[in-house]
Design a protein around this motif. Structure first.
Motif, PDB file in Angstrom:
ATOM      1  N   PRO A  35      -4.980  -2.422  11.350  1.00 20.23           N
ATOM      2  CA  PRO A  35      -4.333  -2.248  10.061  1.00 20.23           C
ATOM      3  C   PRO A  35      -3.642  -3.519   9.577  1.00 20.23           C
ATOM      4  CG  PRO A  35      -2.922  -1.363  11.768  1.00 20.23           C
ATOM      5  CD  PRO A  35      -4.179  -1.855  12.446  1.00 20.23           C
ATOM      6  N   TYR A  36      -3.432  -3.574   8.271  1.00 17.39           N
ATOM      7  CA  TYR A  36      -2.693  -4.648   7.618  1.00 17.39           C
ATOM      8  C   TYR A  36      -1.501  -4.012   6.920  1.00 17.39           C
ATOM      9  CZ  TYR A  36      -7.064  -6.996   8.555  1.00 17.39           C
ATOM     10  OH  TYR A  36      -8.181  -7.495   9.185  1.00 17.39           O
ATOM     11  N   GLU A  37      -0.386  -4.732   6.913  1.00 18.96           N
ATOM     12  CA  GLU A  37       0.851  -4.181   6.361  1.00 18.96           C
ATOM     13  C   GLU A  37       0.822  -4.047   4.844  1.00 18.96           C
ATOM     14  OE1 GLU A  37       3.457  -2.873   7.979  1.00 18.96           O
ATOM     15  OE2 GLU A  37       2.303  -3.165   9.804  1.00 18.96           O
ATOM     16  N   THR A  38       0.246  -5.034   4.162  1.00 23.41           N
ATOM     17  CA  THR A  38       0.263  -5.024   2.696  1.00 23.41           C
ATOM     18  C   THR A  38      -1.157  -5.141   2.153  1.00 23.41           C
ATOM     19  OG1 THR A  38       0.416  -7.426   2.445  1.00 23.41           O
ATOM     20  CG2 THR A  38       2.502  -6.211   2.706  1.00 23.41           C
ATOM     21  N   PRO A  39      -1.360  -4.745   0.901  1.00 19.98           N
ATOM     22  CA  PRO A  39      -2.679  -4.939   0.293  1.00 19.98           C
ATOM     23  C   PRO A  39      -3.082  -6.415   0.255  1.00 19.98           C
ATOM     24  CG  PRO A  39      -1.363  -3.444  -1.045  1.00 19.98           C
ATOM     25  CD  PRO A  39      -0.461  -3.992   0.024  1.00 19.98           C
ATOM     26  N   ASP A  40      -2.114  -7.303   0.032  1.00 20.39           N
ATOM     27  CA  ASP A  40      -2.417  -8.738  -0.001  1.00 20.39           C
ATOM     28  C   ASP A  40      -2.925  -9.236   1.348  1.00 20.39           C
ATOM     29  OD1 ASP A  40      -1.787  -9.037  -2.666  1.00 20.39           O
ATOM     30  OD2 ASP A  40       0.263  -9.717  -2.279  1.00 20.39           O
ATOM     31  N   ASP A  41      -2.288  -8.778   2.440  1.00 19.50           N
ATOM     32  CA  ASP A  41      -2.759  -9.158   3.781  1.00 19.50           C
ATOM     33  C   ASP A  41      -4.192  -8.696   3.992  1.00 19.50           C
ATOM     34  OD1 ASP A  41      -0.276 -10.249   4.335  1.00 19.50           O
ATOM     35  OD2 ASP A  41       0.417  -8.489   5.463  1.00 19.50           O
ATOM     36  N   CYS A  42      -4.498  -7.497   3.520  1.00 21.52           N
ATOM     37  CA  CYS A  42      -5.842  -6.942   3.665  1.00 21.52           C
ATOM     38  C   CYS A  42      -6.860  -7.774   2.886  1.00 21.52           C
ATOM     39  CB  CYS A  42      -5.849  -5.491   3.201  1.00 21.52           C
ATOM     40  SG  CYS A  42      -7.402  -4.645   3.495  1.00 21.52           S
ATOM     41  N   VAL A  43      -6.519  -8.124   1.659  1.00 24.73           N
ATOM     42  CA  VAL A  43      -7.437  -8.911   0.826  1.00 24.73           C
ATOM     43  C   VAL A  43      -7.657 -10.292   1.422  1.00 24.73           C
ATOM     44  CG1 VAL A  43      -7.708 -10.013  -1.432  1.00 24.73           C
ATOM     45  CG2 VAL A  43      -6.966  -7.638  -1.283  1.00 24.73           C
ATOM     46  N   HIS A  44      -6.602 -10.920   1.952  1.00 20.87           N
ATOM     47  CA  HIS A  44      -6.767 -12.233   2.590  1.00 20.87           C
ATOM     48  C   HIS A  44      -7.702 -12.138   3.797  1.00 20.87           C
ATOM     49  CE1 HIS A  44      -4.000 -14.415   0.074  1.00 20.87           C
ATOM     50  NE2 HIS A  44      -3.030 -13.545   0.313  1.00 20.87           N
ATOM     51  N   ALA A  45      -7.537 -11.088   4.595  1.00 18.68           N
ATOM     52  CA  ALA A  45      -8.416 -10.894   5.754  1.00 18.68           C
ATOM     53  C   ALA A  45      -9.842 -10.603   5.307  1.00 18.68           C
ATOM     54  CB  ALA A  45      -7.888  -9.760   6.622  1.00 18.68           C
ATOM     55  N   LEU A  46      -9.996  -9.847   4.243  1.00 17.06           N
ATOM     56  CA  LEU A  46     -11.320  -9.534   3.710  1.00 17.06           C
ATOM     57  C   LEU A  46     -12.041 -10.804   3.267  1.00 17.06           C
ATOM     58  CD1 LEU A  46     -13.413  -7.420   2.700  1.00 17.06           C
ATOM     59  CD2 LEU A  46     -12.117  -7.324   0.589  1.00 17.06           C
TER      60      LEU A  46
END
Length: 75
Positions: A35-46
């Protein structure tokens, strides 16, 4: 006889179109990262994911208060 053949052709075309639209005509499997804490963290990982020719699509989704990358692979 022509009416039966024409009716069968229409039925097959309609069924094929419905399967194509619903996605069942193209089998794939899903993979989750996170999991990622924030939507921004998720998008950066994506955006940092390496290229993969088997990837059909990827997106960030919220799930249980966290954010995950959902990756669809073609078989």
């Amino acid at each position: 006889m022509r009416k039966i053949v024409a009716t069968a052709a229409v039925c097959l075309a309609t069924t094929g179109g419905a399967l194509l639209l619903s996605g069942t005509a193209f089998a794939s499997h899903l993979e989750y990262k996170g999991p990622y804490e924030t939507p921004d963290d998720c998008v950066h990982a994506l955006r940092a994911l390496p290229p993969d020719p088997t990837v059909d699509g990827a997106e960030c989704i919220p799930l249980n208060g966290k954010h995950y990358i959902e990756i669809s692979h073609t078989n």
